[in-house]
Motif scaffolding. Structure first.
Motif, PDB file in Angstrom:
ATOM      1  N   LYS A  58       0.812  -1.230   0.000  1.00 58.46           N
ATOM      2  CA  LYS A  58       0.000   0.000   0.000  1.00 58.46           C
ATOM      3  C   LYS A  58       0.839   1.271   0.000  1.00 58.46           C
ATOM      4  N   TYR A  59       2.127   1.158   0.313  1.00 54.40           N
ATOM      5  CA  TYR A  59       3.011   2.330   0.338  1.00 54.40           C
ATOM      6  C   TYR A  59       3.920   2.446  -0.887  1.00 54.40           C
ATOM      7  N   THR A  60       3.819   1.538  -1.832  1.00 51.98           N
ATOM      8  CA  THR A  60       4.756   1.499  -2.958  1.00 51.98           C
ATOM      9  C   THR A  60       4.792   2.809  -3.743  1.00 51.98           C
ATOM     10  N   LEU A  61       3.641   3.293  -4.168  1.00 55.35           N
ATOM     11  CA  LEU A  61       3.607   4.530  -4.955  1.00 55.35           C
ATOM     12  C   LEU A  61       4.192   5.690  -4.161  1.00 55.35           C
ATOM     13  N   TRP A  62       3.796   5.817  -2.908  1.00 57.65           N
ATOM     14  CA  TRP A  62       4.285   6.911  -2.064  1.00 57.65           C
ATOM     15  C   TRP A  62       5.790   6.795  -1.822  1.00 57.65           C
ATOM     16  N   LEU A  63       6.257   5.587  -1.532  1.00 60.26           N
ATOM     17  CA  LEU A  63       7.681   5.391  -1.258  1.00 60.26           C
ATOM     18  C   LEU A  63       8.532   5.773  -2.467  1.00 60.26           C
ATOM     19  N   MET A  64       8.095   5.398  -3.640  1.00 60.37           N
ATOM     20  CA  MET A  64       8.901   5.612  -4.833  1.00 60.37           C
ATOM     21  C   MET A  64       8.711   6.983  -5.480  1.00 60.37           C
ATOM     22  N   THR A  65       7.525   7.596  -5.308  1.00 56.92           N
ATOM     23  CA  THR A  65       7.256   8.859  -6.009  1.00 56.92           C
ATOM     24  C   THR A  65       6.809  10.005  -5.112  1.00 56.92           C
ATOM     25  N   GLY A  66       6.372   9.678  -3.894  1.00 53.40           N
ATOM     26  CA  GLY A  66       5.837  10.703  -3.005  1.00 53.40           C
ATOM     27  C   GLY A  66       4.357  10.979  -3.246  1.00 53.40           C
ATOM     28  N   MET A  67       3.763  10.263  -4.191  1.00 50.67           N
ATOM     29  CA  MET A  67       2.350  10.474  -4.517  1.00 50.67           C
ATOM     30  C   MET A  67       1.500   9.379  -3.878  1.00 50.67           C
ATOM     31  N   THR A  68       0.201   9.647  -3.750  1.00 53.57           N
ATOM     32  CA  THR A  68      -0.742   8.655  -3.267  1.00 53.57           C
ATOM     33  C   THR A  68      -1.914   8.573  -4.242  1.00 53.57           C
ATOM     34  N   ASP A  69      -2.637   7.472  -4.173  1.00 57.32           N
ATOM     35  CA  ASP A  69      -3.853   7.288  -4.955  1.00 57.32           C
ATOM     36  C   ASP A  69      -4.753   6.372  -4.134  1.00 57.32           C
ATOM     37  N   GLU A  70      -5.539   6.975  -3.262  1.00 54.03           N
ATOM     38  CA  GLU A  70      -6.371   6.196  -2.347  1.00 54.03           C
ATOM     39  C   GLU A  70      -7.364   5.303  -3.077  1.00 54.03           C
ATOM     40  N   THR A  71      -7.832   5.717  -4.235  1.00 47.98           N
ATOM     41  CA  THR A  71      -8.789   4.892  -4.977  1.00 47.98           C
ATOM     42  C   THR A  71      -8.156   3.578  -5.426  1.00 47.98           C
ATOM     43  N   CYS A  72      -6.854   3.560  -5.558  1.00 49.72           N
ATOM     44  CA  CYS A  72      -6.122   2.343  -5.935  1.00 49.72           C
ATOM     45  C   CYS A  72      -5.475   1.670  -4.721  1.00 49.72           C
TER      46      CYS A  72
END
Length: 94
Positions: A58-72
């Motif tokens: 659940k933290y992959t996108l945030w860890l790698m880019t700093g972005m989040t996408d709660e819908t995903c």
């Protein structure tokens, strides 16, 4: 120079585990390695990043880019903290 990835790793550890020993055990690394990365502010190597993402996808996108996408289902530790707080106070909507 401090690494953004080291700080993010620490934030995940603080939200998901009771400390460095548990975090290290869950991702399959030595506690001293985790401690060294956090204290020196070095960027963790690819193998460690992969292990963190496998353990907590659940933290992959945030860890790698700093972005989040709660819908995903891609969140940050701050979002997880807020969710936990809402559940504890009974103000969540689930």
């Amino acid at each position: 120079m401090s690494s953004d990835l080291a700080q993010k790793m620490r934030e995940i550890r603080e939200v998901e585990t009771s400390g460095r020993a548990e975090f290290a055990q869950l991702i399959g690394f030595n506690k001293k390695t985790v401690e060294s990365i956090e204290q020196a502010g070095r960027a963790p190597k690819g193998e460690m990043l992969e292990a963190i993402c496998k353990q907590w996808p659940k933290y992959t996108l945030w860890l790698m880019t700093g972005m989040t996408d709660e819908t995903c289902g891609q969140i940050s530790p701050d979002i997880e903290r807020a969710r936990s707080t809402l559940k504890k106070t009974g103000t969540d909507t689930d």
